[in-house]
Scaffold this motif. Sequence first.
Motif, PDB file in Angstrom:
ATOM      1  N   GLN A 198     -23.716 -95.127 -24.177  1.00 25.49           N
ATOM      2  CA  GLN A 198     -24.608 -95.596 -23.121  1.00 25.49           C
ATOM      3  C   GLN A 198     -24.797 -97.105 -23.129  1.00 25.49           C
ATOM      4  O   GLN A 198     -25.370 -97.669 -22.203  1.00 25.49           O
ATOM      5  N   SER A 199     -24.290 -97.776 -24.157  1.00 22.16           N
ATOM      6  CA  SER A 199     -24.432 -99.226 -24.213  1.00 22.16           C
ATOM      7  C   SER A 199     -23.496 -99.927 -23.242  1.00 22.16           C
ATOM      8  O   SER A 199     -23.601-101.130 -23.028  1.00 22.16           O
ATOM      9  N   SER A 200     -22.576 -99.160 -22.642  1.00 26.37           N
ATOM     10  CA  SER A 200     -21.678 -99.742 -21.650  1.00 26.37           C
ATOM     11  C   SER A 200     -22.134 -99.343 -20.258  1.00 26.37           C
ATOM     12  O   SER A 200     -22.525 -98.211 -20.016  1.00 26.37           O
ATOM     13  N   ASN A 201     -22.051-100.273 -19.306  1.00 29.02           N
ATOM     14  CA  ASN A 201     -22.496 -99.948 -17.950  1.00 29.02           C
ATOM     15  C   ASN A 201     -21.561 -98.982 -17.240  1.00 29.02           C
ATOM     16  O   ASN A 201     -21.840 -98.543 -16.142  1.00 29.02           O
ATOM     17  N   PHE A 210     -28.105-103.514 -27.227  1.00 26.84           N
ATOM     18  CA  PHE A 210     -27.379-103.500 -28.497  1.00 26.84           C
ATOM     19  C   PHE A 210     -25.983-104.117 -28.347  1.00 26.84           C
ATOM     20  O   PHE A 210     -25.228-103.775 -27.450  1.00 26.84           O
ATOM     21  N   SER A 211     -25.660-105.018 -29.274  1.00 27.53           N
ATOM     22  CA  SER A 211     -24.309-105.561 -29.326  1.00 27.53           C
ATOM     23  C   SER A 211     -23.611-105.179 -30.626  1.00 27.53           C
ATOM     24  O   SER A 211     -22.385-105.234 -30.719  1.00 27.53           O
ATOM     25  N   THR A 212     -24.380-104.784 -31.641  1.00 28.95           N
ATOM     26  CA  THR A 212     -23.823-104.359 -32.925  1.00 28.95           C
ATOM     27  C   THR A 212     -24.446-103.025 -33.323  1.00 28.95           C
ATOM     28  O   THR A 212     -25.657-102.859 -33.244  1.00 28.95           O
ATOM     29  N   PHE A 213     -23.590-102.119 -33.762  1.00 23.60           N
ATOM     30  CA  PHE A 213     -24.040-100.797 -34.209  1.00 23.60           C
ATOM     31  C   PHE A 213     -23.620-100.637 -35.667  1.00 23.60           C
ATOM     32  O   PHE A 213     -22.436-100.736 -35.994  1.00 23.60           O
ATOM     33  N   LEU A 334     -15.290-112.680 -37.415  1.00 23.93           N
ATOM     34  CA  LEU A 334     -14.193-112.819 -36.462  1.00 23.93           C
ATOM     35  C   LEU A 334     -14.166-111.627 -35.505  1.00 23.93           C
ATOM     36  O   LEU A 334     -13.949-111.784 -34.300  1.00 23.93           O
ATOM     37  N   ILE A 335     -14.410-110.438 -36.027  1.00 21.80           N
ATOM     38  CA  ILE A 335     -14.473-109.243 -35.179  1.00 21.80           C
ATOM     39  C   ILE A 335     -15.628-109.355 -34.185  1.00 21.80           C
ATOM     40  O   ILE A 335     -15.478-109.061 -32.996  1.00 21.80           O
ATOM     41  N   LEU A 336     -16.791-109.790 -34.675  1.00 18.63           N
ATOM     42  CA  LEU A 336     -17.944-109.944 -33.794  1.00 18.63           C
ATOM     43  C   LEU A 336     -17.658-110.932 -32.664  1.00 18.63           C
ATOM     44  O   LEU A 336     -18.147-110.762 -31.541  1.00 18.63           O
ATOM     45  N   ALA A 337     -16.831-111.938 -32.952  1.00 17.18           N
ATOM     46  CA  ALA A 337     -16.515-112.951 -31.943  1.00 17.18           C
ATOM     47  C   ALA A 337     -15.495-112.453 -30.929  1.00 17.18           C
ATOM     48  O   ALA A 337     -15.391-113.004 -29.834  1.00 17.18           O
ATOM     49  N   CYS A 338     -14.735-111.410 -31.286  1.00 15.47           N
ATOM     50  CA  CYS A 338     -13.656-110.915 -30.411  1.00 15.47           C
ATOM     51  C   CYS A 338     -14.058-109.707 -29.586  1.00 15.47           C
ATOM     52  O   CYS A 338     -13.234-109.136 -28.866  1.00 15.47           O
ATOM     53  N   SER A 339     -15.316-109.292 -29.682  1.00 15.66           N
ATOM     54  CA  SER A 339     -15.725-108.061 -29.011  1.00 15.66           C
ATOM     55  C   SER A 339     -17.125-108.194 -28.438  1.00 15.66           C
ATOM     56  O   SER A 339     -17.996-108.837 -29.028  1.00 15.66           O
ATOM     57  N   LYS A 340     -17.332-107.566 -27.281  1.00  6.67           N
ATOM     58  CA  LYS A 340     -18.671-107.545 -26.695  1.00  6.67           C
ATOM     59  C   LYS A 340     -19.608-106.703 -27.554  1.00  6.67           C
ATOM     60  O   LYS A 340     -20.792-107.023 -27.696  1.00  6.67           O
ATOM     61  N   ARG A 341     -19.059-105.617 -28.114  1.00  7.20           N
ATOM     62  CA  ARG A 341     -19.853-104.724 -28.952  1.00  7.20           C
ATOM     63  C   ARG A 341     -19.022-104.287 -30.152  1.00  7.20           C
ATOM     64  O   ARG A 341     -17.829-104.028 -30.017  1.00  7.20           O
ATOM     65  N   THR A 342     -19.667-104.187 -31.282  1.00  9.01           N
ATOM     66  CA  THR A 342     -18.982-103.824 -32.524  1.00  9.01           C
ATOM     67  C   THR A 342     -19.698-102.640 -33.162  1.00  9.01           C
ATOM     68  O   THR A 342     -20.935-102.634 -33.248  1.00  9.01           O
ATOM     69  N   VAL A 343     -18.923-101.648 -33.592  1.00  7.69           N
ATOM     70  CA  VAL A 343     -19.477-100.464 -34.244  1.00  7.69           C
ATOM     71  C   VAL A 343     -18.935-100.414 -35.661  1.00  7.69           C
ATOM     72  O   VAL A 343     -17.729-100.281 -35.872  1.00  7.69           O
ATOM     73  N   ASN A 371     -22.900-113.016 -38.104  1.00  9.91           N
ATOM     74  CA  ASN A 371     -23.354-113.555 -36.819  1.00  9.91           C
ATOM     75  C   ASN A 371     -23.870-112.474 -35.869  1.00  9.91           C
ATOM     76  O   ASN A 371     -23.425-112.378 -34.731  1.00  9.91           O
ATOM     77  N   PHE A 372     -24.791-111.642 -36.347  1.00  9.19           N
ATOM     78  CA  PHE A 372     -25.469-110.785 -35.393  1.00  9.19           C
ATOM     79  C   PHE A 372     -26.976-110.963 -35.538  1.00  9.19           C
ATOM     80  O   PHE A 372     -27.494-111.195 -36.613  1.00  9.19           O
ATOM     81  N   VAL A 373     -27.620-110.843 -34.412  1.00 11.33           N
ATOM     82  CA  VAL A 373     -29.065-111.067 -34.347  1.00 11.33           C
ATOM     83  C   VAL A 373     -29.772-109.736 -34.526  1.00 11.33           C
ATOM     84  O   VAL A 373     -29.385-108.723 -33.946  1.00 11.33           O
ATOM     85  N   ASN A 374     -30.812-109.723 -35.341  1.00 12.77           N
ATOM     86  CA  ASN A 374     -31.500-108.470 -35.663  1.00 12.77           C
ATOM     87  C   ASN A 374     -31.898-107.670 -34.432  1.00 12.77           C
ATOM     88  O   ASN A 374     -31.777-106.457 -34.385  1.00 12.77           O
ATOM     89  N   SER A 375     -32.373-108.344 -33.403  1.00 12.88           N
ATOM     90  CA  SER A 375     -32.893-107.638 -32.230  1.00 12.88           C
ATOM     91  C   SER A 375     -31.800-106.906 -31.463  1.00 12.88           C
ATOM     92  O   SER A 375     -32.093-106.020 -30.668  1.00 12.88           O
ATOM     93  N   SER A 376     -30.534-107.272 -31.669  1.00 13.09           N
ATOM     94  CA  SER A 376     -29.453-106.636 -30.923  1.00 13.09           C
ATOM     95  C   SER A 376     -28.685-105.622 -31.749  1.00 13.09           C
ATOM     96  O   SER A 376     -27.630-105.158 -31.352  1.00 13.09           O
ATOM     97  N   VAL A 377     -29.215-105.269 -32.923  1.00 15.66           N
ATOM     98  CA  VAL A 377     -28.520-104.366 -33.837  1.00 15.66           C
ATOM     99  C   VAL A 377     -29.145-102.979 -33.796  1.00 15.66           C
ATOM    100  O   VAL A 377     -30.361-102.823 -33.942  1.00 15.66           O
ATOM    101  N   TYR A 378     -28.291-101.979 -33.582  1.00 18.95           N
ATOM    102  CA  TYR A 378     -28.698-100.568 -33.693  1.00 18.95           C
ATOM    103  C   TYR A 378     -28.264-100.118 -35.084  1.00 18.95           C
ATOM    104  O   TYR A 378     -27.087-100.174 -35.429  1.00 18.95           O
ATOM    105  N   ASP A 379     -29.205 -99.672 -35.899  1.00 15.84           N
ATOM    106  CA  ASP A 379     -28.939 -99.385 -37.309  1.00 15.84           C
ATOM    107  C   ASP A 379     -29.425 -97.974 -37.630  1.00 15.84           C
ATOM    108  O   ASP A 379     -30.623 -97.703 -37.595  1.00 15.84           O
ATOM    109  N   GLU A 380     -28.495 -97.068 -37.923  1.00 12.83           N
ATOM    110  CA  GLU A 380     -28.861 -95.679 -38.222  1.00 12.83           C
ATOM    111  C   GLU A 380     -28.102 -95.191 -39.449  1.00 12.83           C
ATOM    112  O   GLU A 380     -27.037 -95.719 -39.788  1.00 12.83           O
ATOM    113  N   ARG A 381     -28.652 -94.165 -40.076  1.00 12.17           N
ATOM    114  CA  ARG A 381     -28.057 -93.636 -41.303  1.00 12.17           C
ATOM    115  C   ARG A 381     -27.735 -92.152 -41.153  1.00 12.17           C
ATOM    116  O   ARG A 381     -28.546 -91.373 -40.631  1.00 12.17           O
TER     117      ARG A 381
END
Length: 608
Positions: A198-201, A210-213, A334-343, A371-381
């Motif tokens: 759902q993070s993609s339109n 969310f930009s990082t999962f 480098l991965i974070l810089a090459c992608s809109k979203r990273t999982v 280089n990811f900002v806390n507010s844009s991170v989805y973090d689950e276990r």
Amino acid sequence: MSFNKFGTNKSATRYFISKLAGENLVPKDIPSDELSALNDVSAIYVYCSKDLKTYYIGQTNSIIRRHGEHVKELEGDILKYEKYFCEGHIAIFYGNEISSNLNYIEQSLIKLFKEFGAIYDFSIFNGPEGNKSDFIQDKRESLDVEIIHKILCSLKDHDLLNKEINTQIKSLNSLLYRHSPFYELDKKQVEILETVLQSSNIYCQKEDSFSTFIIRGGAGTGKTVLMNHIIAQFFGKNIFLKNGHDKTLKIGVCLKSNMIKPITTIFQSYGKSLKENNIFIGKWMDILLEGEKEEFDYILVDESHRLMQYKNNIFPEIHKQFLKKRKKENVLNLILACSKRTVLFYDDIQRIRPNDIEAIDCEDSYNPIYNFVNSSVYDERLSIQYRIKINADLKNYNRRYAKNYVDYLKYILQLSKKPPQNVDFLETNYFQIVDKMEEVKEYIECKREVFPYKNARVVAGYSRKDRWSGKKGTPNRKIEVKAWSEIDMAWNKDYKSWASVDSEKNRNQVGAIHSVQGYDFDYIGLIIGNDMTCTDGKITVKIKNYKDDRGKIKLKCDELEKYIKNVYYTLLTRGIYGIRVFIEDSDLKKYWEDMNNTLIRASQNKRL
């Protein structure tokens, strides 16, 4: 009426295909006398809706009774099967080959249809896996997959399955292969899957923040299974978008070298090109080179704790230059810089070398080098243990025992100060410490004799090296001195295929951590070498006995300690049904056995 058979002898598999009509969904193309005879044979049956959007797969020893039960099933106030299957078809398959493997064939077909449905957007009524059957094995598939192949081909020949599905034997083997990703997800996994999608339109009208999962989970908690579900959903959506001439999502999947072939083969089995549908699977450098042509919408990283960071002397020159040219200190940035979203699929305890990325730390306090900002991170276990199957009551696998076993390993290895809730699993046959190295090999050979089609292997910590007798250039230089000479076994020769190819050659080689990580095995025999010991109740390492040269350069013992512990934790969590452990160091063996006795007494006292 459509009647046919596979083969010409009396044991050949036969089938009827009939249209379903009226309120009772009468199979009008099967004469009543033959339907009565069908009622007395074991059969696999498949309901197919008229629009081929809905299926149901079952097995029965009484088709008339079972069909009658289905016809009466309600969905709210509506007859469910009449709603979906009126004017559709039923296919009934029977014969000796079918009757001897009903559960297996039913389970395999359900699994395949769930996979196909994930890509091609049709549904199947069945629950997770049908009736209980043995864990799918390569050798057994070579016998039974031919029947499954024929069933699928029959449905396609009669226009009851109209998707571009590769039904070749080799492709079906890869889909039924034990690492195939499409096992049923639990509630937490579904929640994560839906959030990522759902993070993609393309999946919803509004952009998610969310930009990082970060998907955390210990060994055997289903990280790779979840990743492959996500890939399947993206793959299916891209096929749909491409057919409609819409822009597809660009998806990158970073894998360790030994996982690329099996995962790629699974998705190639749909008869659709991955790259043509904007899915790129490979090692991180290959993915990032592709990302320089056009930014990825998503990059998924399995075993992300093994991504590399720059370290002198232990960092391959080609990787060093790659990062230097792009002005990055680690692959993750480098991965974070090459992608809109990273999982990221991540387990900090499985970092095993100093050039693995530093710990990313916890939510709201992430390591600032990334280089990811806390507010844009989805973090689950993920916490439920799926890999380890400990049976105590001869009925069901006990997930509590499995979780306690993993907690026990962390506690014993001093990776955690929290003891397990109990160690009742030690009263089962799952885990035992043996007194001789030969017993490890004997255990594995015994399991291969009892279960020829299960994957049983010997693995070890990297505390020895294979070597060659004589000096270079001498006539006897070609004589190999095996690292594990006590059991006449050498190290695995091909880390990319050792775990996935169950050949006689591979079976007789000892698996190292770099070949094992990411895989599981039915039975494991583990050698804990002389690279780890115990002094005054504290586990320490013997740096000179650790032979992974690239993993210890310029490290002090206390720095190396966490990596060696992580190696053994990873190896100790590979076994599905059982594990036997030989400990070379006598002080470590005594510590381990004393800890076992202490924990057992504590568990017994809790029960009093």
